[in-house]
Write an enzyme that holds these catalytic residues in place. Structure first.
Site, short mmCIF file in Angstrom:
data_model
loop_
_atom_site.label_atom_id
_atom_site.label_comp_id
_atom_site.label_asym_id
_atom_site.label_seq_id
_atom_site.Cartn_x
_atom_site.Cartn_y
_atom_site.Cartn_z
N CYS A 1 -4.59 2.44 -3.83
CA CYS A 1 -3.38 2.95 -3.16
C CYS A 1 -2.21 1.99 -3.36
CB CYS A 1 -3.61 3.19 -1.67
SG CYS A 1 -4.80 4.48 -1.36
N ASP B 1 2.85 -4.83 8.10
CA ASP B 1 1.64 -4.02 7.94
C ASP B 1 0.45 -4.97 8.03
OD1 ASP B 1 -0.59 -2.77 6.99
OD2 ASP B 1 0.34 -1.95 5.19
N HIS C 1 0.88 -1.18 0.00
CA HIS C 1 0.00 0.00 0.00
C HIS C 1 0.92 1.23 0.00
CE1 HIS C 1 -2.88 2.89 1.77
NE2 HIS C 1 -3.84 2.04 1.42
#
Ligand code: PLP
Length: 404
Positions: free
Chosen positions: A363, A199, A122
């Site tokens: 994104c 993440d 991302h």
């Protein structure tokens, strides 16, 4: 087995109609809907337990402080962190990554040092590193992905050099749904004495995360993707690492003493929590986590896997479909294109049928570039979604297809 119909009653928004059609919400990877319990926690917080925390001797301030610190313990247990000192409240995944990018680079990186990320990240796990690259001359190395949308682990192994200082990768891709082999990613990095940031934005709502079993050095996620409120998120960091990192922001709460000559910093976790924290958000996030735990993360994963299998099978049967992300280790995200129908057109027409999907680059522009496309249509499922909704969605796609 989850009782989906009774679960759906906890989510008032799911009974809305859009353009006179029942809402089908398949944009869960962007944000999840909130159960009554979470919204009521927020309401109760503001109506009954609201006072600024940590600094007050009065009753309300102490009650609010206790609730906030109890929420921290809930997150600690949820991630199986060793200590609640390892749980830092932030505004979300993006802020957590920026915090590490800034503090870790300041403390441990020199010009020419390297961070390894992957092609499926991302933007929030790309741009913070680029900001540090511009500021301090560090560089990025990128793990490529295979056609199926998996990390090329051999290339990953070859990217390490004596200048590698950190690895930062997604646990689960928000576009491909790929569940990355993060334990192996960490083992390899640790063989080079390099810490790893995961993440977990897309992982915590779908899979059990145990930061000790993973041996993750840093793990980050956002509250709003796990049925909690917006504006609150988490940074987990091993205490050893967090102790060594400088503060990210200065202000109240994060100090021990201040004079005009010198400031000393507070201990963990407060060193990284400058200013009034979102103590209502933290308690509502804890409530969301209780909700998820009550359903059981294994039961959630099983239901979502079933939805994914059903949707993939039905989608694959449509002529001219291209599905991006074909890993066998996949969470409930389906990115696709149908023939040369533009993703925006598909998204807008599905919307008229009451079906909310996301379109565009999600994104992840470098990932789009790797596939040679501009964007996809993305349907992402949560535990409150049903096979019937998927059938309506497939019928919708068929209908849109006939228009072109
Ligand atoms: N990382 C991944 C994998 C995501 O899916 C997202 C959000 O879509 C983010 C990071 C950014 O999360 P937030 O906008 O909540 O900070």
């Amino acid at each position: 087995m989850l009782d989906i119909q009774s679960i759906r009653k906890d989510f008032p928004i799911l009974s809305h109609t859009v353009y006179d059609k029942p809402l089908i919400y398949f944009d869960n990877a962007a944000t999840t809907q909130k159960p009554r319990q979470v919204v009521e926690k927020i309401e109760n917080g503001y109506y009954n337990v609201n006072a600024n925390i940590h600094r007050g001797v009065h009753f309300l301030s102490q009650a609010a402080t206790e609730a906030h610190e109890e929420a921290r313990k809930t997150i600690q247990r949820f991630l199986n962190a060793r200590s609640s000192n390892e749980i830092i409240f932030t505004r979300g995944t993006t802020e957590s990554i920026n915090l590490i990018a800034s503090s870790f680079t300041d403390a441990f990186m020199e010009e020419g040092d390297e961070v390894i990320i992957s092609e499926m990240e991302h933007h929030s796990n790309i741009v913070p590193w680029q900001i540090q690259a511009a500021r301090k001359g560090i560089s990025l190395k990128v793990i490529p992905i295979t056609e199926k949308g998996e990390l090329c682990m051999d290339t990953y192994r070859s990217l390490f050099s004596e200048r590698t200082k950190l690895v930062s990768v997604a646990h689960i891709s928000n576009v491909l749904g790929t569940i990355n082999p993060v334990k192996e990613v960490i083992e390899i990095a640790h063989q080079h004495d390099v810490p790893v940031l995961l993440d977990g934005a897309q992982a915590v709502p779908h899979t059990k995360v145990d930061v000790q079993a993973l041996d993750a050095d840093f793990y980050v996620f956002s509250g709003h993707k796990i049925y909690g409120p917006t504006g609150i998120g988490v940074l987990y960091g091993k205490e050893d690492w967090l102790d060594k990192l400088p503060p990210y922001q200065g202000g109240g709460e994060m100090i021990a003493t201040v004079t005009f000559e010198k400031t000393t910093f507070n201990e963990l976790p407060f060193k990284f929590e400058a200013g009034t924290p979102d103590y209502i958000g933290s308690t509502a996030l804890a409530e969301a986590i209780h909700y998820v735990e009550q359903l059981g993360i294994e039961a959630i994963a099983a239901h979502e896997d079933e939805l994914l299998r059903h949707a993939s099978k039905r989608l694959e049967a449509i002529e001219d479909v291209r599905i991006f992300g074909q890993s066998v280790h996949k969470s409930s995200v389906l990115s696709f294109l149908i023939g040369d129908i533009h993703h925006y057109d598909m998204g807008m027409l599905l919307d008229r049928l009451g079906i909310a999907v996301r379109t565009g680059h999600h994104c992840a522009q470098p990932l789009m570039k790797a596939f040679g496309i501009e964007g996809t249509v993305r349907a992402s499922f949560a535990f409150y979604n049903t096979k019937e909704e998927i059938d309506t969605f497939i019928a919708g796609i068929e209908r849109v297809k006939t228009m072109f």
